[in-house]
Scaffold this active site. Sequence first.
Site, mmCIF file in Angstrom:
data_model
loop_
_atom_site.group_PDB
_atom_site.id
_atom_site.type_symbol
_atom_site.label_atom_id
_atom_site.label_comp_id
_atom_site.label_asym_id
_atom_site.label_seq_id
_atom_site.Cartn_x
_atom_site.Cartn_y
_atom_site.Cartn_z
ATOM 1 N N THR A 94 34.954 -20.607 -116.266
ATOM 2 C CA THR A 94 34.514 -20.471 -117.651
ATOM 3 C C THR A 94 35.417 -21.209 -118.624
ATOM 4 O O THR A 94 34.955 -21.787 -119.605
ATOM 5 C CB THR A 94 34.433 -18.975 -118.030
ATOM 6 O OG1 THR A 94 33.522 -18.324 -117.135
ATOM 7 C CG2 THR A 94 33.929 -18.794 -119.444
ATOM 8 N N THR A 170 37.449 -16.596 -113.451
ATOM 9 C CA THR A 170 38.098 -15.286 -113.384
ATOM 10 C C THR A 170 37.647 -14.420 -112.213
ATOM 11 O O THR A 170 38.380 -13.537 -111.787
ATOM 12 C CB THR A 170 37.862 -14.497 -114.685
ATOM 13 O OG1 THR A 170 36.459 -14.307 -114.887
ATOM 14 C CG2 THR A 170 38.455 -15.230 -115.877
ATOM 15 N N ASP A 171 36.452 -14.651 -111.677
ATOM 16 C CA ASP A 171 35.905 -13.722 -110.690
ATOM 17 C C ASP A 171 36.743 -13.630 -109.422
ATOM 18 O O ASP A 171 36.848 -12.561 -108.816
ATOM 19 C CB ASP A 171 34.468 -14.100 -110.330
ATOM 20 C CG ASP A 171 33.476 -13.728 -111.420
ATOM 21 O OD1 ASP A 171 33.885 -13.047 -112.384
ATOM 22 O OD2 ASP A 171 32.295 -14.108 -111.315
ATOM 23 N N LYS A 247 41.024 -8.012 -111.360
ATOM 24 C CA LYS A 247 40.017 -8.011 -112.421
ATOM 25 C C LYS A 247 39.324 -6.658 -112.401
ATOM 26 O O LYS A 247 38.694 -6.283 -111.418
ATOM 27 C CB LYS A 247 39.009 -9.142 -112.209
ATOM 28 C CG LYS A 247 37.990 -9.262 -113.342
ATOM 29 C CD LYS A 247 37.080 -10.471 -113.164
ATOM 30 C CE LYS A 247 36.105 -10.578 -114.326
ATOM 31 N NZ LYS A 247 35.227 -11.772 -114.234
#
Length: 424
Positions: A94, A170-171, A247
């Site tokens: 992202t 980020t995942d 996360k």
Amino acid sequence: MEFKQGDRVRIEKNGTVYEGKVMPSMEGYITIKMNSGYNAGFSMDKVKITLLENNGENTNGGLNGGKEHKTAGEEVQKSGKKLPKVAILSTGGTIASKIDYRTGAVTSQFTADDILAAIPELREIADFKGRVISSILSENMDSESWQNLARAIVEEIEAGADGVIVTHGTDTMMYTAAALSFMIETPVPIVIVGSQRSADRPSSDNAMNAICAALVAISDIAEVSVVMHGTTSDDFCEIHRGTKVRKMHTSRRDAFKSINSRPIGIVDYNTRKIKTFIDYIKRGERPLKFNPGMEPKCALVKFTPGSGPEILDHYIDSGYRGLVLEGTGLGHVSTKWIPKIQKATDAKMPVIVTSQCLNGRICDRVYDTGRDMLKAGAIEGEDTLPEIALVKLMWVLGQTDEFNEAVKMLREDISGEITKCCFK
């Protein structure tokens, strides 16, 4: 009215005007990507649509909401100041995404140089060298991707970089952070950064995260860390150890948390100061070492009530070399699973036990089930997170083919993944 995808239009409905670029739409409807970055859809028979003359590239996009900046291959002006040298390696995600104004979709097209051009404050912090490693969404990362990235980082450090920043989706950021932590003993900071909201959105966290990451990259924190928003506000970023971070929310800007440990520290966005909370390895304390071996045939298996032990047969019989079990509470699985644990360890497959609770420490010595699991050869993962235990297992089996040596290494704290006392 005749219009096509990518055309700029004005839509009037009930006295309100909306402008944006036409996106793929269902028959009878029109969907536009507005300048704010948000999408809006309308029934065509209930609105007035005007095709605007300016159908060039949108000038309200870009990473900082201003004019779009140079794209891949175009040089970004270097700072003339004598600043620390920092390599910024782009892998996609992202933070490296922008709107494709032809389709309205978010794509990983921005490069490291684009990010530098779009966040000019970075040039006041360090002299950056941009390099694209990949342009993929993080769910497509694998052990080979980690190795390629690690090699690129080592090359930059050997070339004299005072710090390295990796932009990443980020995942799966925590997996990459763990992999780099095990593969590289670093004399300089290696900082992984991303964003939860794409650059076109007003609430994007990319600029603040990138600036905070740059400040950590020139600090004396010579570890692999993840730097992301500490709260939903734009006040500070947290610096998480690469083997203690997870996360914990799908979309919040402060999704990343240190588990079973305090963060290494925080970066105050307003003062640009770093405050640390725990001990860390300092710049220059250790020489550069690189051990990239990884064994991809390892699996993380989550135990659930009623799940059959034949699940483990699949991995044992398919030639997998190691397993991580995500057990309940203190690290338990059904007693029906214990013979399969024995089968795995008899086949020289290490089996690590972790907890679905995430917070807290494994202890399989309290109840009979746990003690029987240990007798079958299970290894207590201590307070290691399940995902980190998987990456550690992959790395350890990439270093040795000897079962007893692998078990010994898996019981050791290699890169801060096991702490003596869990943070409360």
